[in-house]
Design a protein around this motif. Structure first.
Motif, PDB file in Angstrom:
ATOM      1  N   PHE A  36       0.822  -1.207   0.000  1.00 41.52           N
ATOM      2  CA  PHE A  36       0.000   0.000   0.000  1.00 41.52           C
ATOM      3  C   PHE A  36       0.857   1.258   0.000  1.00 41.52           C
ATOM      4  O   PHE A  36       0.487   2.262  -0.608  1.00 41.52           O
ATOM      5  N   LEU A  37       1.996   1.211   0.705  1.00 44.96           N
ATOM      6  CA  LEU A  37       2.920   2.343   0.633  1.00 44.96           C
ATOM      7  C   LEU A  37       3.472   2.469  -0.787  1.00 44.96           C
ATOM      8  O   LEU A  37       3.709   3.565  -1.274  1.00 44.96           O
ATOM      9  N   GLY A  38       3.696   1.315  -1.424  1.00 47.38           N
ATOM     10  CA  GLY A  38       3.829   1.270  -2.864  1.00 47.38           C
ATOM     11  C   GLY A  38       5.180   1.533  -3.491  1.00 47.38           C
ATOM     12  O   GLY A  38       5.289   1.530  -4.711  1.00 47.38           O
ATOM     13  N   ASP A  39       6.239   1.752  -2.704  1.00 47.62           N
ATOM     14  CA  ASP A  39       7.492   2.164  -3.327  1.00 47.62           C
ATOM     15  C   ASP A  39       8.524   1.051  -3.517  1.00 47.62           C
ATOM     16  O   ASP A  39       9.443   1.201  -4.323  1.00 47.62           O
ATOM     17  N   GLY A  88      -1.187   0.800   7.815  1.00 41.51           N
ATOM     18  CA  GLY A  88      -0.791   0.989   6.431  1.00 41.51           C
ATOM     19  C   GLY A  88      -1.339  -0.071   5.504  1.00 41.51           C
ATOM     20  O   GLY A  88      -1.119  -0.026   4.295  1.00 41.51           O
ATOM     21  N   GLY A  89      -2.039  -1.047   6.048  1.00 36.11           N
ATOM     22  CA  GLY A  89      -2.585  -2.137   5.250  1.00 36.11           C
ATOM     23  C   GLY A  89      -4.058  -2.332   5.527  1.00 36.11           C
ATOM     24  O   GLY A  89      -4.745  -1.416   5.974  1.00 36.11           O
ATOM     25  N   ILE A  90      -4.538  -3.548   5.288  1.00 30.88           N
ATOM     26  CA  ILE A  90      -5.978  -3.789   5.458  1.00 30.88           C
ATOM     27  C   ILE A  90      -6.270  -5.027   6.290  1.00 30.88           C
ATOM     28  O   ILE A  90      -7.421  -5.433   6.389  1.00 30.88           O
ATOM     29  N   SER A  91      -5.240  -5.620   6.902  1.00 32.67           N
ATOM     30  CA  SER A  91      -5.485  -6.837   7.670  1.00 32.67           C
ATOM     31  C   SER A  91      -4.527  -6.928   8.847  1.00 32.67           C
ATOM     32  O   SER A  91      -3.332  -6.679   8.706  1.00 32.67           O
ATOM     33  N   ALA A  92      -5.079  -7.302  10.011  1.00 37.15           N
ATOM     34  CA  ALA A  92      -4.260  -7.527  11.197  1.00 37.15           C
ATOM     35  C   ALA A  92      -3.914  -9.002  11.359  1.00 37.15           C
ATOM     36  O   ALA A  92      -3.340  -9.395  12.365  1.00 37.15           O
ATOM     37  N   SER A  93      -4.266  -9.821  10.377  1.00 37.40           N
ATOM     38  CA  SER A  93      -4.064 -11.264  10.467  1.00 37.40           C
ATOM     39  C   SER A  93      -2.633 -11.647  10.124  1.00 37.40           C
ATOM     40  O   SER A  93      -2.110 -11.280   9.072  1.00 37.40           O
ATOM     41  N   MET A  94      -1.997 -12.417  11.009  1.00 34.28           N
ATOM     42  CA  MET A  94      -0.659 -12.908  10.719  1.00 34.28           C
ATOM     43  C   MET A  94      -0.685 -13.935   9.593  1.00 34.28           C
ATOM     44  O   MET A  94       0.287 -14.054   8.837  1.00 34.28           O
TER      45      MET A  94
END
Length: 352
Positions: free
Chosen positions: A168-171, A194-200
């Motif tokens: 998501f930061l994308g670089d 910075g993402g969409i999931s807290a799942s390990m």
């Protein structure tokens, strides 16, 4: 878990109380930030340092061996050198962990260079501040060059690989195999802000995808042609060096992460003598996310859980040998903290 709490002292104490009560193992920190922040979310430097020390003392006062305080400068752009050096002094005084973000995207790196033109990279700024220690955990690191990685290795500092957040930061993609070959300790994180999931489990899967992206990038750069410009779509050995499997992803989430926060003598594997932190997994749970077929080996079933499983498969959660969660119910309200070992307490007092 490693937690970046909020900037405010009181809510972080509530977070510690909740972690202790629910039986979780965690490294937890009050975020510090004294510049380049919104007017309603910034702290005065000396008050911020006082609050950070108060938080460390409060966490240690719980006398719970599975909950450890952490000094947490958010990242270089929001922390003055005065603040960072003060935080490093607190970390030394109490022999506690440090966590922050390092070389995570072009914008952050460029702004850090603007703020600290005397240093060519984030690692040197953190090193001047005294924040690179063998108990330091830095998130991301996608733009670390080899010299910076070697400095982290020399200091014993680790990196938390946060693949989904990095996308998501994308670089850039983090080069897991390359950095570990240089001796870096690498764990696995989510950085859910910075993402969409807290799942390990998601992080394990995304770590594999991250590695495949590095491989695909090399093929794309080559352009499908050999040195004589003859069309030849072929994967060469040099393209495979970054690839990891679900097994390596699992290692990053378990033993790699335990090493990253210096508790691999206690957890991270089922070695005799370690504390029992574990999941009880049912691959045949009714209404589960995948099917098990006749002929599936134990490894097949395990791979299905890693790649397709979710919380429905996790029947029980154990920390320090105690069941802290069964199904959807937390049992941690009856968990009593295991006191800090006397030797650790003596070491802390000696450092004061």
């Amino acid at each position: 878990a490693t937690y970046f709490g909020s900037m405010h002292l009181a809510p972080n104490k509530v977070l510690v109380d909740s972690i202790v009560r629910l039986g979780q193992r965690a490294v937890v920190g009050k975020v510090s930030m004294d510049r380049e922040s919104p007017d309603n979310y910034i702290e005065e430097t000396q008050q911020g340092l006082a609050d950070a020390e108060d938080f460390v003392e409060y966490t240690l006062s719980q006398q719970c061996s599975r909950v450890m305080p952490c000094i947490t400068p958010r990242f270089i752009p929001t922390c003055t050198m005065e603040s960072m050096k003060g935080l490093a002094a607190i970390a030394r005084k109490y022999d506690c962990h440090v966590q922050s973000h390092i070389s995570e995207c072009c914008g952050e790196v460029s702004f850090s260079r603007h703020l600290h033109p005397e240093h060519r990279c984030d690692a040197l700024v953190f090193d001047e501040a005294g924040l690179l220690t063998n108990k330091s955990l830095m998130a991301h690191g996608t733009l670390l060059d080899d010299d910076a990685i070697r400095l982290l290795v020399e200091r014993g500092t680790s990196v938390s690989h946060c693949p989904l957040s990095n996308f998501f930061l994308g670089d850039a993609c983090f080069r897991v195999n390359h950095t570990m070959n240089l001796g870096l300790k690498v764990g696995l994180g989510t950085d859910v802000a910075g993402g969409i999931s807290a799942s390990m489990l998601t992080s394990i899967r995304m770590a594999v995808v991250n590695a495949r992206c590095l491989r695909a990038h090399k093929l794309a750069i080559k352009g499908g042609f050999d040195d004589k410009r003859t069309a030849r779509f072929e994967v060469t050995p040099d393209m495979e060096v970054d690839v990891i499997s679900f097994k390596e992803g699992l290692y990053l989430a378990t033993m790699g992460s335990a090493k990253a926060i210096c508790i691999d003598d206690k957890v991270g594997s089922f070695e005799v003598g370690k504390e029992f932190d574990a999941l009880l997994v049912d691959v045949n749970v009714p209404g589960g996310p995948f099917d098990i077929f006749d002929g599936d080996s134990m490894e097949d079933q395990f791979e299905k859980f890693i790649n397709l499983g979710d919380d429905r498969n996790i029947v029980e959660v154990y920390v320090q040998g105690k069941c802290v969660k069964r199904g959807d119910d937390f049992t941690g309200d009856v968990i009593k903290p295991v006191p800090v070992e006397p030797s650790s307490e003596k070491k802390r007092k000696a450092a004061e």
